[in-house]
Design a protein around this motif. Structure first.
Motif, PDB file in Angstrom:
ATOM      1  N   MET A 199       0.857  -1.177   0.000  1.00  0.00           N
ATOM      2  CA  MET A 199       0.000   0.000   0.000  1.00  0.00           C
ATOM      3  C   MET A 199       0.897   1.232   0.000  1.00  0.00           C
ATOM      4  N   SER A 200       0.578   2.177  -0.836  1.00  0.00           N
ATOM      5  CA  SER A 200       1.401   3.370  -0.913  1.00  0.00           C
ATOM      6  C   SER A 200       1.087   4.317   0.255  1.00  0.00           C
ATOM      7  N   LYS A 201       1.943   5.277   0.430  1.00  0.00           N
ATOM      8  CA  LYS A 201       1.807   6.253   1.514  1.00  0.00           C
ATOM      9  C   LYS A 201       1.574   7.636   0.919  1.00  0.00           C
ATOM     10  N   TYR A 202       0.976   8.479   1.709  1.00  0.00           N
ATOM     11  CA  TYR A 202       0.809   9.880   1.357  1.00  0.00           C
ATOM     12  C   TYR A 202       0.736  10.692   2.634  1.00  0.00           C
ATOM     13  N   ILE A 203       0.795  12.003   2.503  1.00  0.00           N
ATOM     14  CA  ILE A 203       0.710  12.879   3.664  1.00  0.00           C
ATOM     15  C   ILE A 203      -0.733  13.326   3.817  1.00  0.00           C
ATOM     16  N   LYS A 204      -1.276  13.110   5.015  1.00  0.00           N
ATOM     17  CA  LYS A 204      -2.647  13.521   5.335  1.00  0.00           C
ATOM     18  C   LYS A 204      -2.612  14.247   6.676  1.00  0.00           C
ATOM     19  N   ASN A 205      -3.066  15.464   6.689  1.00  0.00           N
ATOM     20  CA  ASN A 205      -3.064  16.279   7.916  1.00  0.00           C
ATOM     21  C   ASN A 205      -1.698  16.290   8.593  1.00  0.00           C
ATOM     22  N   ARG A 206      -0.668  16.490   7.778  1.00  0.00           N
ATOM     23  CA  ARG A 206       0.718  16.603   8.243  1.00  0.00           C
ATOM     24  C   ARG A 206       1.291  15.316   8.821  1.00  0.00           C
ATOM     25  N   LEU A 207       0.678  14.189   8.527  1.00  0.00           N
ATOM     26  CA  LEU A 207       1.191  12.894   8.974  1.00  0.00           C
ATOM     27  C   LEU A 207       1.290  11.938   7.794  1.00  0.00           C
ATOM     28  N   LEU A 208       2.220  11.003   7.872  1.00  0.00           N
ATOM     29  CA  LEU A 208       2.325   9.976   6.852  1.00  0.00           C
ATOM     30  C   LEU A 208       1.220   8.953   7.084  1.00  0.00           C
ATOM     31  N   ALA A 209       0.466   8.622   6.048  1.00  0.00           N
ATOM     32  CA  ALA A 209      -0.688   7.728   6.189  1.00  0.00           C
ATOM     33  C   ALA A 209      -0.703   6.718   5.052  1.00  0.00           C
ATOM     34  N   ASP A 210      -1.389   5.595   5.283  1.00  0.00           N
ATOM     35  CA  ASP A 210      -1.610   4.614   4.218  1.00  0.00           C
ATOM     36  C   ASP A 210      -2.650   5.173   3.250  1.00  0.00           C
ATOM     37  N   ASP A 211      -2.383   4.994   1.978  1.00  0.00           N
ATOM     38  CA  ASP A 211      -3.309   5.477   0.953  1.00  0.00           C
ATOM     39  C   ASP A 211      -4.193   4.315   0.509  1.00  0.00           C
ATOM     40  N   ASN A 212      -5.462   4.350   0.860  1.00  0.00           N
ATOM     41  CA  ASN A 212      -6.382   3.280   0.478  1.00  0.00           C
ATOM     42  C   ASN A 212      -7.276   3.671  -0.692  1.00  0.00           C
ATOM     43  N   TRP A 213      -6.784   4.575  -1.535  1.00  0.00           N
ATOM     44  CA  TRP A 213      -7.521   5.008  -2.710  1.00  0.00           C
ATOM     45  C   TRP A 213      -6.770   4.562  -3.963  1.00  0.00           C
ATOM     46  N   THR A 214      -7.513   4.146  -4.983  1.00  0.00           N
ATOM     47  CA  THR A 214      -6.939   3.780  -6.271  1.00  0.00           C
ATOM     48  C   THR A 214      -7.365   4.801  -7.308  1.00  0.00           C
ATOM     49  N   HIS A 215      -6.389   5.339  -8.040  1.00  0.00           N
ATOM     50  CA  HIS A 215      -6.703   6.253  -9.136  1.00  0.00           C
ATOM     51  C   HIS A 215      -7.109   5.438 -10.366  1.00  0.00           C
ATOM     52  N   LEU A 216      -8.272   5.719 -10.913  1.00  0.00           N
ATOM     53  CA  LEU A 216      -8.711   5.070 -12.148  1.00  0.00           C
ATOM     54  C   LEU A 216      -8.545   6.054 -13.294  1.00  0.00           C
ATOM     55  N   GLY A 217      -8.067   5.576 -14.415  1.00  0.00           N
ATOM     56  CA  GLY A 217      -7.937   6.416 -15.590  1.00  0.00           C
ATOM     57  C   GLY A 217      -9.256   6.505 -16.341  1.00  0.00           C
ATOM     58  N   ALA A 218      -9.343   7.433 -17.279  1.00  0.00           N
ATOM     59  CA  ALA A 218     -10.574   7.631 -18.057  1.00  0.00           C
ATOM     60  C   ALA A 218     -10.924   6.402 -18.885  1.00  0.00           C
ATOM     61  N   SER A 219      -9.910   5.664 -19.318  1.00  0.00           N
ATOM     62  CA  SER A 219     -10.163   4.498 -20.156  1.00  0.00           C
ATOM     63  C   SER A 219      -9.948   3.198 -19.394  1.00  0.00           C
ATOM     64  N   CYS A 220     -10.175   3.226 -18.121  1.00  0.00           N
ATOM     65  CA  CYS A 220      -9.955   2.057 -17.268  1.00  0.00           C
ATOM     66  C   CYS A 220     -10.931   0.939 -17.634  1.00  0.00           C
ATOM     67  N   THR A 221     -10.410  -0.263 -17.829  1.00  0.00           N
ATOM     68  CA  THR A 221     -11.269  -1.399 -18.144  1.00  0.00           C
ATOM     69  C   THR A 221     -11.418  -2.337 -16.956  1.00  0.00           C
ATOM     70  N   GLU A 222     -10.427  -2.369 -16.086  1.00  0.00           N
ATOM     71  CA  GLU A 222     -10.512  -3.192 -14.874  1.00  0.00           C
ATOM     72  C   GLU A 222     -10.907  -2.304 -13.709  1.00  0.00           C
ATOM     73  N   MET A 223     -11.878  -2.754 -12.967  1.00  0.00           N
ATOM     74  CA  MET A 223     -12.354  -1.995 -11.818  1.00  0.00           C
ATOM     75  C   MET A 223     -11.971  -2.730 -10.540  1.00  0.00           C
ATOM     76  N   PRO A 224     -10.899  -2.321  -9.883  1.00  0.00           N
ATOM     77  CA  PRO A 224     -10.489  -3.001  -8.656  1.00  0.00           C
ATOM     78  C   PRO A 224     -11.468  -2.716  -7.516  1.00  0.00           C
ATOM     79  N   ALA A 225     -11.441  -3.567  -6.516  1.00  0.00           N
ATOM     80  CA  ALA A 225     -12.275  -3.335  -5.331  1.00  0.00           C
ATOM     81  C   ALA A 225     -11.688  -2.166  -4.536  1.00  0.00           C
ATOM     82  N   GLY A 226     -12.501  -1.568  -3.708  1.00  0.00           N
ATOM     83  CA  GLY A 226     -12.015  -0.504  -2.830  1.00  0.00           C
ATOM     84  C   GLY A 226     -12.435   0.877  -3.277  1.00  0.00           C
TER      85      GLY A 226
END
Length: 162
Positions: free
Chosen positions: A1-28
């Motif tokens: 799982m990737s990390k990102y900064i949230k409210n000045r803290l390092l946090a787990d990123d539980n979001w998936t970026h989907l592209g405009a032409s995405c054919t596979e839809m992951p869970a979450g």
């Protein structure tokens, strides 16, 4: 799982970026382009998992004005350091449209930007891969006072004499 900064803290990123032409839809949780969200809004809002929207620099945050209370995250892309339109988008989302969810900076995001981005309303940051997270976190403490008004607080003179 990737990390990102949230409210000045390092946090787990539980979001998936989907592209405009995405054919596979992951869970979450997904962050989808504005055009994809417009075309599939009813389906996306009825999902069990949450859906956020990513705005490109030329896209108007006003398009999300009627649904800001339903979106948990709005990401704003910075294609390059020199493109500052995302700062205005964040302020508009916070001040004009009353968005209370996460405003996430993505793309060409690095240390020298996060202090001002936070002042404009960003509370989450996906950094470029070459950025040292500890160095970026220290950037939030670069300045103890500010002279310009922003989303976070008024200028020093107004606070002193206001």
């Amino acid at each position: 799982m990737s990390k990102y900064i949230k409210n000045r803290l390092l946090a787990d990123d539980n979001w998936t970026h989907l592209g405009a032409s995405c054919t596979e839809m992951p869970a979450g949780n997904w962050i989808v382009p504005l055009a994809f969200w417009r075309a599939n809004k009813e389906h996306l809002m009825s999902r069990i998992h949450e859906t956020g929207v990513i705005l490109e620099p030329a896209e108007d945050p006003k398009e999300l004005a009627g649904v800001v209370g339903q979106l948990p995250v709005i990401a704003i892309r910075f294609p390059s350091f020199t493109d500052g339109r995302g700062y205005s988008s964040a302020r508009l989302l916070r001040e004009r449209h009353g968005f209370k969810g996460e405003v996430r900076a993505v793309g060409d995001v690095w240390r020298d930007q996060v202090f001002l981005m936070e002042r404009c309303g960003f509370d989450a940051f996906e950094l470029r891969e070459d950025q040292d997270v500890a160095v970026v976190l220290a950037a939030f403490e670069d300045f103890s006072e500010v002279y310009q008004a922003a989303n976070d607080r008024g200028p020093l003179f107004a606070r002193r004499f206001g």
